[in-house]
Enzyme design. Structure first.
Site, short mmCIF file in Angstrom:
data_model
loop_
_atom_site.label_atom_id
_atom_site.label_comp_id
_atom_site.label_asym_id
_atom_site.label_seq_id
_atom_site.Cartn_x
_atom_site.Cartn_y
_atom_site.Cartn_z
N ASP A 122 73.87 14.91 55.59
CA ASP A 122 72.90 15.04 56.68
C ASP A 122 73.62 15.54 57.94
OD1 ASP A 122 71.01 13.93 55.01
OD2 ASP A 122 71.27 11.90 55.82
N1 URA Z 1 73.19 9.46 52.06
C1 URA Z 1 72.57 9.66 53.23
O1 URA Z 1 71.67 8.92 53.59
N2 URA Z 1 72.95 10.72 53.98
C2 URA Z 1 73.95 11.55 53.63
O2 URA Z 1 74.28 12.48 54.37
C3 URA Z 1 74.60 11.32 52.42
C4 URA Z 1 74.20 10.26 51.64
#
Ligand code: URA
Length: 291
Positions: A122
């Protein structure tokens, strides 16, 4: 070049090893496998000067000349592998139409055309993001039934109890189904818990630092799992991807994998070796050089 056959293996010609065109493009590092299919359907791929849009088309890896946008694409160069310590605030994409900051600006794309990220983090997640030009290996690393283990360290709101950790271990119900068993380790439960790795710290607020190792890769999975047990994520960092660690790479910086790490990566998805050998016969391709 051969058109699609209902029984691909029966269609192997005698003059040389063949491979599906989208697989050839992924192996050669032109793009990921899915993106290679997009390139084909967009009419950007030619074989011996003819545009090929049919996805099952096979090429003779020794004799056919494959081009993308008129540029020759060849098997045989060593694939590239590197890890980026992704900072917060950049998107895991190689192309953002809205012009927002992306990981593309942080890795050496000009030196390695076809480089792409294996999976996603993310925008506000930091940590280890693998890049390669080997679309075939990436495809296998992210295969839904064989996801390599990925270790995340999350700073979550509140004091996460052992019973919550146990729920995360056995599986929690998300809107897309139960999560698979995960390894969960409580690292720090206190008013002063702070995220390691330079992520935002919280002061004077109950928080817990927890490590989760997952073997699946659903969207925002760690955040949704922690929220499901009542502890929203405040900061998230990926520490390990299969056998790989950052080994001191600073946020926003990257390094190439060494030969041992590349070998360990292939060993984590052993069927790559078998699949590649079947598909290419004696010719071999770049991705086999490390086996
Ligand atoms: N899980 C999440 O919630 N975000 C990420 O970026 C990776 C794994």
């Amino acid at each position: 070049m051969h058109q699609a056959s209902p029984c691909p293996d029966a269609a192997l010609p005698s003059e040389g090893p063949t491979m599906r065109l989208q697989r050839y493009l992924a192996r050669a590092g032109a793009a990921s496998r899915r993106r290679s299919e997009d390139l084909m359907t967009a009419g950007r791929v030619t074989v011996n000067g003819e545009v090929v849009t049919e996805l099952g088309t096979k090429v003779d890896v020794r004799h056919d000349e494959v081009c993308v946008d008129g540029l020759l694409v060849k098997l045989g160069g060593r694939p590239v592998f590197l890890v980026l310590n992704k900072p917060t605030g950049c998107l895991t994409t190689m192309d953002d139409p809205q012009g927002r900051p992306t990981v593309r600006e942080l890795v050496p794309c000009a030196a390695h055309p076809g480089l792409f990220a294996v999976g996603r983090l993310d925008c506000d997640t930091t940590g280890l993001l693998l890049f390669t030009t080997d679309g075939e290996l990436a495809h296998r690393l992210l295969h839904p039934t064989r996801h390599v283990p990925k270790r995340y360290v999350a700073l979550v709101d509140g004091l996460l109890e052992e019973k919550d950790a146990q729920a995360l271990r056995t599986g929690v119900l998300l809107d897309d189904g139960m999560t698979r068993p995960a390894a969960v380790e409580l690292l720090d439960r206190s008013r002063h818990a702070t995220a390691a790795h330079g992520a935002a710290a919280v002061s004077g607020q109950d928080a817990t630092l927890v490590a989760l190792t997952l073997t699946e890769g659903r969207k925002r999975q760690v955040k949704r799992m922690c929220a499901a047990v009542g502890h929203p994520v405040l900061a998230l960092h990926r520490e390990r991807f299969g056998p790989l660690e950052l080994r001191g790479v600073a946020p926003g910086a990257w390094r190439y994998l060494d030969d041992d790490e590349v070998a360990a990566l292939y060993a984590a998805v052993p069927s790559v070796a078998q699949g590649a050998r079947c598909a290419t016969g004696e010719q071999g391709v770049s991705s086999l050089e490390h086996l």
